[in-house]
Motif scaffolding. Structure first.
Motif, short mmCIF file in Angstrom:
data_model
loop_
_atom_site.label_atom_id
_atom_site.label_comp_id
_atom_site.label_asym_id
_atom_site.label_seq_id
_atom_site.Cartn_x
_atom_site.Cartn_y
_atom_site.Cartn_z
N THR A 207 14.26 30.04 14.72
CA THR A 207 14.91 29.05 15.56
C THR A 207 15.30 27.87 14.69
O THR A 207 14.80 27.72 13.57
CB THR A 207 13.99 28.55 16.70
OG1 THR A 207 12.82 27.96 16.12
CG2 THR A 207 13.59 29.68 17.63
N SER B 190 16.34 35.79 17.76
CA SER B 190 15.23 34.86 18.01
C SER B 190 14.04 35.05 17.08
O SER B 190 12.92 34.66 17.41
CB SER B 190 14.77 34.96 19.48
OG SER B 190 15.83 34.64 20.34
N THR C 293 8.96 31.68 16.07
CA THR C 293 8.43 31.70 17.43
C THR C 293 6.92 31.49 17.47
O THR C 293 6.41 30.92 18.42
CB THR C 293 8.80 33.02 18.13
OG1 THR C 293 8.38 34.11 17.33
CG2 THR C 293 10.30 33.11 18.38
N THR D 101 8.94 40.66 15.88
CA THR D 101 8.24 39.65 15.08
C THR D 101 6.74 39.64 15.33
O THR D 101 5.96 39.41 14.41
CB THR D 101 8.82 38.25 15.31
OG1 THR D 101 8.81 37.96 16.71
CG2 THR D 101 10.22 38.14 14.76
N LEU E 287 18.58 34.47 13.77
CA LEU E 287 18.66 33.43 14.80
C LEU E 287 19.08 34.05 16.14
O LEU E 287 18.49 33.76 17.19
CB LEU E 287 19.65 32.35 14.37
CG LEU E 287 19.82 31.15 15.28
CD1 LEU E 287 18.53 30.34 15.36
CD2 LEU E 287 20.96 30.27 14.78
N LYS E 288 20.08 34.92 16.11
CA LYS E 288 20.56 35.59 17.33
C LYS E 288 19.47 36.45 17.97
O LYS E 288 19.40 36.57 19.18
CB LYS E 288 21.79 36.44 17.04
CG LYS E 288 23.02 35.64 16.72
CD LYS E 288 23.55 34.95 17.94
CE LYS E 288 24.85 34.26 17.60
NZ LYS E 288 25.25 33.32 18.63
N GLN F 280 24.72 25.96 14.45
CA GLN F 280 24.80 27.19 13.66
C GLN F 280 25.65 27.01 12.41
O GLN F 280 25.33 27.58 11.37
CB GLN F 280 25.37 28.32 14.51
CG GLN F 280 24.38 28.87 15.49
CD GLN F 280 24.90 30.09 16.22
OE1 GLN F 280 25.87 30.72 15.81
NE2 GLN F 280 24.26 30.44 17.31
#
Length: 166
Positions: free
Chosen positions: A130, A127, A74, A24, A124-125, A135
């Motif tokens: 978030t 990251s 993030t 990311t 999501l897994k 879930q």
């Protein structure tokens, strides 16, 4: 090259998705060359370009979900790479996802609900995103959205893209 471009498109989209999910911090500069490579190699540049407005709509949906604090990132700001990922996704409709044109709308809705929601759970897994939601709740929100988004994209493509692609 035309009948094999679907595979090139598939690889480029997966490369873009994993860049966004795993890298990311670097995705903002990794995604533009992937998009450029798609357009350089694509046998249907004009038809591909016709789908680009839908990427803005998709990104706007994610922006609304970000503003509602359903998802976060993030970097604590809405990432530019997400627009690039939407661009690569909509480009796939003319190529690696062209088989969806043969499906009924209700089938596309089911594929969208599960495929779209699972993609966000994957993010999501890894990251890349978030959430403060459970879930299951996130899955249900995205499944509902994607049950409409994917069929709408296929209808949009049918109206604005004249030729069929592989």
């Amino acid at each position: 090259m035309t009948n094999k471009f679907w595979l090139t498109n598939l690889v480029l989209f997966q490369l873009a998705w994993f860049c966004c999910a795993l890298l990311t911090a670097n995705a903002n500069w990794l995604i533009p060359p992937i998009i450029a490579l798609h357009f350089f190699l694509s046998p249907s540049k004009r038809d591909d370009a016709k789908l680009l407005p839908f990427a803005i709509l998709g990104c706007a949906i994610d922006f609304v979900l970000y503003q509602l604090e359903i998802i976060n990132f993030t970097a604590q700001q809405f990432p530019i790479w997400l627009l690039g990922l939407w661009v690569m996704f909509v480009l796939s409709v003319n190529h690696s996802l062209s088989w969806l044109n043969k499906c009924k709308h209700w089938q596309i809705a089911i594929i969208g609900a599960f495929g779209g929601a699972l993609s966000y759970l994957g993010a999501l897994k890894f990251s890349a995103i978030t959430t403060s939601l459970p879930q299951t709740s996130l899955f249900l929100i995205y499944a509902t959205i994607w049950a409409f988004v994917l069929p709408a994209l296929i209808v949009f493509q049918g109206k604005f893209v004249e030729s069929k692609h592989n």
